[in-house]
Design a protein around this motif. Structure first.
Motif: not given
Ligand SMILES: *[C@@H]1O[C@H](CO)[C@@H](O)[C@H](O)[C@H]1NC(C)=O
Ligand SMILES: *[C@@H]1O[C@H](CO)[C@@H](O)[C@H](O)[C@H]1NC(C)=O
Ligand SMILES: *[C@@H]1O[C@H](CO)[C@@H](O)[C@H](O)[C@H]1NC(C)=O
Ligand SMILES: *[C@@H]1O[C@H](CO)[C@@H](O)[C@H](O)[C@H]1NC(C)=O
Ligand SMILES: *[C@@H]1O[C@H](CO)[C@@H](O)[C@H](O)[C@H]1NC(C)=O
Length: 284
Positions: A19, A178, A180, A182-184, A186-187, A259-260
């Motif tokens: 990750t 970190i 988890a 919530y739904k991150p 990701i950039n 993942v969002e």
């Protein structure tokens, strides 16, 4: 005993997480290896000589020396005979003990891995000892804490009534939390540089410990291939047992639901060396 302490070399278990990780990781790895170096130095310097002087009568109780364990010469340096202050090892006195440390990143399954280890009656892994700030406030407190653990004086739920053959702790490569929950999101600009950075960090950590006896474990291997846990037990030289954990996986369901912006991530990783991460769905 001084001779044991002289040969203080820790076995290292490294868990790698596929990750992304925060930026400060490299510094933490560097700091950790420095601390380890310092610790090993200070252990070497701390040769304690035990004398019974004073008083009119000098009574020396001489215990029968333990038979040397049936191991290869190169391995002698790795076994220790701790003499805890808080209890007597009694019938375990001559059972050699190996020291280990689990180096890991957050959210890599190392907590679960540790509960598996602790289900072994001869293994005592004491968790993330240094998450308590005062214990890592300076080198003296770190050394003191490690001395207590490796001398079997650290009494926790991980302590064993059976003869301990391997004792250790867990040390996070990064202290950042970190969670988890919530739904991150990701950039997508940063994901590839971040993955690359974690790869470099891991390679560096492995280089720091390249002369230390170690085993590399992937989360995926423990999930998919239960014979890996037998390898771990062989590494720790403890008898093979079926290891169990009562921990449950927090995130169930497929990765795409976690993942969002999954679609963006999929597009970004496609055709890169990290594409396989897109298909890393694990069932336990
Ligand atoms: C290390 O930290 C402990 C606890 O915070 C403190 O009591 C001790 O004096 C410190 N020792 C040194 C050498 O700074
Ligand atoms: C594991 O613990 C048992 C029970 O105390 C003991 O008989 C055995 O020797 C231990 N094994 C090792 C490898 O120390
Ligand atoms: C992603 O990270 C870059 C670099 O830090 C930043 O410029 C950009 O605004 C970020 N994008 C999003 C959507 O947060
Ligand atoms: C271990 O890494 C160092 C550099 O960090 C290197 O000089 C040395 O040759 C390596 N040793 C082995 C056995 O790979
Ligand atoms: C499982 O791990 C063992 C080593 O522990 C290896 O020999 C074997 O090939 C692995 N099996 C699979 C299916 O990956």
């Amino acid at each position: 005993m001084a001779a044991d302490i002289w040969h203080f070399i820790k076995d290292i278990l490294t868990i790698k997480a596929p990750t992304k990780s925060p930026l400060a990781l490299r510094m933490v790895v560097l700091t950790f290896s420095m601390l380890c170096g310092l610790y090993i130095c200070s252990i070497c310097l701390k040769q304690v000589s035990i004398r019974t002087n004073g008083g009119l009568i000098n009574i020396e109780v001489v215990q029968r020396p333990c038979e040397p364990p049936k191991i290869e010469a190169w391995e002698r340096a790795y076994v220790h005979y701790p003499q805890p202050k808080t209890f007597s090892r009694a019938e375990c006195r001559c059972n050699p003990v190996r020291y280990f440390a689990i180096l890991s990143t957050q959210r890599s399954g190392s907590g679960w891995f540790e509960t598996l280890l602790n289900s072994h009656s001869n293994v005592s892994s004491n968790g993330e000892i240094f998450s308590v700030k005062v214990r890592r406030s300076n080198i003296s407190t770190i050394v003191q804490t490690l001395d207590n653990i490796y001398n079997l004086d650290w009494l926790t739920s991980a302590s064993k009534n059976e003869c301990t053959a391997a004792v250790g702790l867990k040390w996070m490569l990064n202290q950042a939390e970190i969670l988890a929950r919530y739904k991150p999101m990701i950039n997508t600009t940063l994901i590839i540089p971040n993955l690359r950075q974690v790869e470099e960090m891991t390679a560096k950590a492995l280089q720091y410990f390249n002369s230390t006896r170690h085993i590399i474990l992937y989360y995926e291997d423990i999930i998919k291939n239960r014979t890996k846990l037998l390898d771990v037990q062989d590494f720790l030289r403890v008898p093979q047992m079926d290891l169990k954990s009562r921990q449950v996986k927090i995130h169930k369901g497929s990765l795409s639901q976690q993942v969002e912006n999954w679609d963006d991530i999929q597009n970004t990783l496609k055709g890169t060396p990290y594409e396989s991460f897109l298909h890393s769905d694990y069932k336990m």
